[in-house]
Write a protein that holds these residues in place. Structure first.
Motif: not given
Length: 321
Positions: A215-220, A222-243
């Motif tokens: 879902t995050g990659r699909a919206y990213g 279209i919106s251009g907002d490819r912040n890794p917390i929405h598109t990458s598990v590793l990127g999300a974990k770097a900011f403290g999220f499990p997924r």
């Protein structure tokens, strides 16, 4: 040190040739976030130095933004969000259109807060008139109302879209920068505390969203907002999220779409974000009519929550003008 919405009542108008691309802005934001981070102490107090908490005294503007070529992109957005496919640009799409201009402000060298780590806490939008495919737009963005918060500081990024010399859309996105502090002598009126929240009792749901891991990659996309917390598990974990987590504006825009045509051509739309939606995940949603005598009478209230824990993800209102 000081904190102010604008250094003067007449901010400088800066006209850009076109709306910027988010990819390059994020790269710039990573670099500027690193510079700002070193100005803070471990306890969050802003250290003495050349960088004060003062917002840039500018308004960015882009004239003559065409919409004649957005039909395919608009249709993809409408289908992803659940909006009716038509030639009218919904408020969520106008947010997507104007967001890069606001981001350009946030990555300026004199913007006092780091782009990375800013938490989107709420949105307040007014649609004054519909915007259609073929309209030529003027888009503006400014940063306003920097104020203290018990967890840091908050700031509003304001975007406006006009057509034919008439304001059509105004959106206020509020962000929290955790760990920053305003000066100890700041007036108490500027030290904002969160109002206590009432205990949330989930209502009967009117919808159930099954959000897949993409879902995050699909919206990213279209919106251009490819912040890794929405598109990458590793990127999300770097900011403290499990997924990965869903974009807040995806969930808010999907709730707006659920209200549908009952919102009318002109409406106010608000949302407050609480617990992020982990992906994949299931969101229970309730959309209800607001009775007379209550806040936003004649409109619709909506709320989304986690079905098992009962924790609220977001809530807001849609009110015809």
């Amino acid at each position: 040190m000081t904190a102010t919405s604008h250094a003067s009542r007449n901010p400088r108008l800066v006209t850009l040739p076109s709306l910027p691309g988010l990819g390059g802005l994020y790269a710039k934001g990573v670099a500027s976030s690193g510079r700002i981070a070193v100005t803070r102490s471990p306890v969050g107090r802003v250290l003495p130095g050349p960088r004060d908490l003062v917002l840039p005294d500018v308004v960015y503007r882009v004239d003559d933004v065409p919409t004649s070529g957005v039909t395919e992109h608009l249709t993809a957005y409408q289908r992803l969000i659940g909006e009716r496919v038509c030639d009218t640009l919904p408020a969520g799409y106008l947010h997507v259109l104007a967001f890069p201009l606001a981001t350009a402000l946030m990555v300026r060298g004199d913007f006092p807060l780091p782009l990375l780590g800013l938490v989107h806490v709420s949105n307040a939008v007014s649609v004054h008139r519909p915007v259609g495919v073929g309209d030529v737009l003027e888009v503006r963005a400014s940063a306003e109302h920097l104020r203290a918060h018990r967890r840091g500081v908050q700031v509003d990024l304001v975007t406006e879209v006009s057509t034919g010399g008439e304001l059509a859309y105004r959106g206020v996105s509020t962000y929290l920068a955790k760990g920053f502090g305003l000066p100890p002598d700041e007036p108490p009126s500027r030290r904002i505390e969160e109002a206590p929240r009432e205990e949330f009792v989930p209502p009967l749901p009117t919808a159930r969203w099954e959000l897949g891991s993409g879902t995050g990659r699909a919206y990213g996309a279209i919106s251009g907002d490819r912040n890794p917390i929405h598109t990458s598990v590793l990127g999300a974990k770097a900011f403290g999220f499990p997924r990965t987590i869903a974009h807040g504006m995806y969930t808010a825009a999907r709730a707006l779409a659920e209200v549908g045509a009952a919102r009318g051509d002109a409406y106010d739309w608000t949302v407050e974000f609480e617990k992020p939606v982990l992906l994949p995940g299931t969101v229970q949603v309730a959309i209800t009519r607001v009775p007379d005598g209550a806040p936003h009478p004649g409109g619709f209230a909506y709320v989304g929550w986690h079905g098992r824990s009962g924790k609220r993800h977001f809530s807001g209102a849609v009110t015809p003008r």
